[in-house]
Design a protein around this motif. Sequence first.
Motif, mmCIF file in Angstrom:
data_model
loop_
_atom_site.group_PDB
_atom_site.id
_atom_site.type_symbol
_atom_site.label_atom_id
_atom_site.label_comp_id
_atom_site.label_asym_id
_atom_site.label_seq_id
_atom_site.Cartn_x
_atom_site.Cartn_y
_atom_site.Cartn_z
ATOM 1 N N ILE A 113 42.720 -55.167 -22.589
ATOM 2 C CA ILE A 113 42.420 -54.265 -21.468
ATOM 3 C C ILE A 113 40.960 -53.829 -21.496
ATOM 4 O O ILE A 113 40.285 -53.803 -20.457
ATOM 5 N N LYS A 114 40.460 -53.495 -22.682
ATOM 6 C CA LYS A 114 39.077 -53.024 -22.825
ATOM 7 C C LYS A 114 38.078 -54.081 -22.374
ATOM 8 O O LYS A 114 37.047 -53.767 -21.775
ATOM 9 N N LYS B 106 48.612 -52.038 -18.678
ATOM 10 C CA LYS B 106 48.518 -50.571 -18.717
ATOM 11 C C LYS B 106 49.827 -49.945 -18.248
ATOM 12 O O LYS B 106 50.286 -48.938 -18.815
ATOM 13 N N ILE C 77 52.276 -49.895 -21.088
ATOM 14 C CA ILE C 77 51.952 -48.897 -22.111
ATOM 15 C C ILE C 77 52.323 -47.499 -21.631
ATOM 16 O O ILE C 77 52.854 -46.680 -22.385
ATOM 17 N N GLU C 78 52.048 -47.213 -20.353
ATOM 18 C CA GLU C 78 52.265 -45.872 -19.800
ATOM 19 C C GLU C 78 53.653 -45.696 -19.191
ATOM 20 O O GLU C 78 53.958 -44.646 -18.627
ATOM 21 N N ASN D 252 45.418 -53.477 -26.108
ATOM 22 C CA ASN D 252 44.326 -52.556 -25.777
ATOM 23 C C ASN D 252 42.971 -53.254 -25.825
ATOM 24 O O ASN D 252 42.078 -52.958 -25.021
ATOM 25 N N LEU E 84 50.028 -53.586 -29.921
ATOM 26 C CA LEU E 84 49.311 -52.627 -29.088
ATOM 27 C C LEU E 84 47.797 -52.775 -29.237
ATOM 28 O O LEU E 84 47.049 -52.657 -28.267
ATOM 29 N N GLN E 85 47.377 -53.030 -30.451
ATOM 30 C CA GLN E 85 45.943 -53.219 -30.701
ATOM 31 C C GLN E 85 45.422 -54.430 -29.923
ATOM 32 O O GLN E 85 44.338 -54.389 -29.327
#
Length: 500
Positions: free
Chosen positions: A463-464, A484, A487-488, A460, A456-457
């Motif tokens: 994505i960032k 995303k 994740i959602e 993310n 996940l790190q």
Amino acid sequence: MKYQLTNLIKDLTPFESRNFKSHSNRFYQNEDKKFTQLYDVIRHKNINEYDKEICKLINYTGSEGAFARLKNHLTEEIENSLLQLHRKKHSEFKVYRNLQLYQLAWDKSKFKEARDYLKKAQKIATKIENYELLNLVVKKTIQICPYLQEDPTAYIEEQVRYHQMMSSLSQLDHLLVMINYKIVKTNFLNENQNLVQQLEEMSKTLLLDETFRNSAEVKLKIYQSIRNVLLQKKDFEALAEYLMHSYDNFEQHKIYSKKNHEAEIVHVSWIINALLKIKRYKKVPHYSNVLFKCLFEHDKAFYHRYIWQYYQSRMLQYTFSGENTKAIDILLSFEKEELHTQPKSTSFYLNLNLCSLNYTANRFNESLYRLANILADAGFNKLNEEFQLRILIMELIIRTDNGDGDVEYILNRIREIKRKFNPLLKENGHIRDKEFIKIIEMMLKKATPFKDEKFLQKVNGFIKNSPEFEPGSNEVIDYAIWLKSKIESKTYYELIPRLF
């Protein structure tokens, strides 16, 4: 030119072909059967003029020299039928027709009649602002003056003026050609500022010239030069504003007409693309309507050439306003009604759009069907490596989301991609692609990847560092939005921005 006859016949539209057959039927009877048979064989069979079987197919027993003459004759007659069919298509053709009639009258020493044809030619050339043709017409007028005992002074002054105008326009044309070449060559990099500066100065100078101030042709050339300068500077905000302002101005002053109608269609297409680039999406539907209206004007002269542009703009509008089904339907309508009139490359891009749209609608089987068409298309291997890579990454995404997806098959595809595109994936511009492929690979190898903190790190962080979403970007399916959605626990299309 090799394959001239074959290419000429194969490139005829159905309307042009019917016109030629009608033309040949009127003038060639039974004794010319070989003439029409040769045409039919090349037109309707997968064969060319150099194929060894062609003489057998038309039962031709003459010598090679005679066959060459037959081919030349057929070529000439097809060209004559095209000239006859399209004789009124362009105003320039009318000028040339009057020049031909002038020459025939000259040959008979009918100088007054010859002079009348030159007057007609000059009137048409003046109307369309073709200074090269005006120069030619005036040159012939000067030559005929002694035979009519006319004073040539005024015509000589006219020719001098046309030479000056041609020189000024030629300079601008040459700069435009150079800047267009440099833009393509440097991939829009901000180089060659000297050329850009020359274009700006030349445009300003022409605008100050009283001769050119009200000229539609010159206004169009200046518009094109400023457009290219803004594109070269990558000032897309100013480009969009200038395109819209100049279009309104041209509409007000009736610059666009039948003779430059294609330039109007291109102008509107540029507006649509510029608005998409600067994310001013609300204005796009208006200009899509303008484009559609333009396509139906002047007997739909450029309809088939630009109709795909219209469908694409509508497809984007529906896609990014939450009407994905409409986006699919409009492309299916294009496929049914318009695709047969388009170049072969259009089929490739149609399948590409339908592949991604069906994916966003969770129609995985239809998406994979379109994908198979893309990969089987002869044009796929002719694409640059970057585009091929992005399409294959799209395949990984679709197959990963497909409930019936074979994990081992996808992992094998990843290994193939890494091997085939290894040099490309090492380049700085493709680090993002490399990281994304790695993330998919990790996903497939983990039972519950999105419950793994390290994974996940990594996701993310990806994505960032992702760029802002842009429709029509090189990522056919946006990597960051796709991650995303995982994740959602949402569908990809739920997270697509509603832009229109």
